[in-house]
Design a protein around this motif. Structure first.
Motif, mmCIF file in Angstrom:
data_model
loop_
_atom_site.group_PDB
_atom_site.id
_atom_site.type_symbol
_atom_site.label_atom_id
_atom_site.label_comp_id
_atom_site.label_asym_id
_atom_site.label_seq_id
_atom_site.Cartn_x
_atom_site.Cartn_y
_atom_site.Cartn_z
ATOM 1 N N ARG A 301 20.055 43.623 -28.372
ATOM 2 C CA ARG A 301 18.767 42.955 -28.156
ATOM 3 C C ARG A 301 18.168 42.534 -29.507
ATOM 4 N N GLN A 302 18.420 43.366 -30.529
ATOM 5 C CA GLN A 302 17.923 43.056 -31.878
ATOM 6 C C GLN A 302 18.575 41.774 -32.409
ATOM 7 N N TYR A 305 16.934 38.932 -30.640
ATOM 8 C CA TYR A 305 15.584 38.744 -31.199
ATOM 9 C C TYR A 305 15.654 37.988 -32.519
ATOM 10 N N LYS A 309 14.037 34.485 -33.226
ATOM 11 C CA LYS A 309 13.006 34.404 -34.280
ATOM 12 C C LYS A 309 13.403 33.336 -35.311
ATOM 13 N N GLU A 328 4.079 35.503 -30.060
ATOM 14 C CA GLU A 328 4.398 35.447 -28.618
ATOM 15 C C GLU A 328 5.735 36.148 -28.354
ATOM 16 N N ASP A 330 7.216 38.461 -30.256
ATOM 17 C CA ASP A 330 7.081 39.914 -30.480
ATOM 18 C C ASP A 330 6.457 40.594 -29.270
ATOM 19 N N GLU A 331 5.449 39.899 -28.692
ATOM 20 C CA GLU A 331 4.772 40.480 -27.510
ATOM 21 C C GLU A 331 5.762 40.598 -26.350
ATOM 22 N N MET A 333 8.990 40.937 -26.548
ATOM 23 C CA MET A 333 9.997 41.978 -26.823
ATOM 24 C C MET A 333 9.441 43.377 -26.597
ATOM 25 N N MET A 334 8.098 43.464 -26.621
ATOM 26 C CA MET A 334 7.501 44.787 -26.431
ATOM 27 C C MET A 334 7.501 45.193 -24.961
ATOM 28 N N LYS A 335 7.693 44.195 -24.059
ATOM 29 C CA LYS A 335 7.563 44.451 -22.604
ATOM 30 C C LYS A 335 8.545 45.533 -22.137
#
Ligand SMILES: Nc1ncnc2[nH]cnc12
Ligand SMILES: [Zn+2]
Length: 335
Positions: A301-302, A305, A309, A328, A330-331, A333-335
């Motif tokens: 996943r990193q 990301y 990015k 947006e 980052d938000e 990915m926090m889910k």
């Protein structure tokens, strides 16, 4: 959230998409009928069956034949609107979109007709879907530098809606140096520059695009792997590569997705991004490209990301706009 949902919903930017390469067979038939153009196919299935390419040229031959159905402003609008609907469905937040005006002006279609249709759809997509976008005019490198200069002249009245110029079509034998004068003029006029290089061509073409055309990004660029000095330079300068994995497989740049070098390039620290190139011809939009490399190259996943990015970092957006888009992401990915 399922894997499909993750790849569809992760906010992303797309930086390497030829709008004529998003012409789906269904629309090709519909526009052929509308414009009374006889296609050498009897069905959508037949068109798709023809998309069996050995190299870049075998694709380009069909690509230029396919775009012959594009005749009116409405045709260019419908083509672009269809792509923006797809982009919205895959949560593309920003798109920088190539178009090949010489492929149409050579058929007697005015630059104004092409531009009005495409640009009207982009403006409506901004309203409707909140997708920001930039248009990039690509010079066809199999044509002469004089023909490219003519296309540049035609674009000048629309300069504020076309922030950059690029270079595409048959790479080998048409090095970036052939277009140095056109790119000098374009940069004088305030255009940013990008170029396809190192798709089939050698690393020297990537060096020429950087040193002679002053590019901000390299389109494809996967052949950089053959030149350690070039790798070092791309890492140090963080010059983005707009990599198109499905395209590279369909055009036999790599034998299989498992052999694609994007993970290697990412791990070395290059600013690599994932894009669809010609989604209708290569069987996937940007979400499918991400999903294909995730499974074939076992990406984390990193990794995903970082790739996404990079796609925002590599845009021609302002620093503030980039920060907003990355916040947006980052938000999400926090889910
Ligand atoms: N992948 C590609 N390489 C060069 N020119 C193109 N035009 C459309 N797609 C292209
Ligand atoms: Zn391309």
């Amino acid at each position: 959230m399922t894997k499909n949902q993750f790849f569809c919903q992760i906010p992303k930017a797309e930086l390497h998409i030829h709008i004529e390469g998003s012409l789906e067979p269904e629309m090709m038939f519909a526009l052929g009928d509308r414009n009374n153009i006889q296609l050498p196919y009897k069905s959508v299935e037949e068109i798709r069956a023809a998309y069996n390419f050995q190299n870049l040229q075998s694709f380009l031959d069909l690509y230029y034949a396919g775009m012959s159905v594009l005749q009116t402003e409405q045709d260019f609008y419908d083509l672009t609107w269809a792509y923006m609907q797809k982009a919205s469905a895959q949560n593309v937040r920003h798109a920088e979109i190539f178009f090949d005006p010489q492929g149409h002006t050579s058929r007697g279609i005015s630059f104004e007709t092409i531009h009005r249709g495409i640009y009207r759809a982009l403006q409506e997509a901004k309203q409707e879907f909140g997708i920001s976008s930039y248009l990039i005019l690509c010079f066809l490198r199999h044509l002469s530098a004089e023909s490219a200069m003519e296309a540049l002249e035609q674009a000048l009245p629309y300069k504020d809606t076309i922030p950059a110029v690029g270079l595409d079509s048959s790479e080998v034998g048409n090095p970036p140096s052939k277009f140095q004068k056109v790119f000098d003029k374009a940069r004088e006029k305030g255009f940013r520059t990008v170029a396809h290089a190192g798709e089939e061509g050698p690393p020297e073409y990537i060096w020429e695009a950087i040193n002679l055309l002053g590019v901000s990004r390299i389109d494809h660029g996967v052949r950089c792997i053959d030149d350690p000095k070039l790798l070092e330079y791309l890492i140090e300068k963080q010059i983005p590569l707009t990599v198109c994995p499905l395209s590279n497989i369909k055009l036999c740049v790599f034998d299989s997705m498992a052999k694609h070098n994007i993970k290697q390039l990412l791990d070395m620290g290059l600013c690599v991004t994932v894009n669809s190139d010609d989604p209708s011809y290569f069987g996937g939009y940007v979400a499918e490209n991400l999903q294909e490399i995730e499974s074939a190259l076992n990406l984390s996943r990193q990794d995903i990301y970082k790739l996404v990015k990079n796609s925002f970092q590599a845009t021609f957006l302002s620093v503030e706009e980039k920060q907003t888009r990355i916040a947006e992401l980052d938000e999400f990915m926090m889910k």
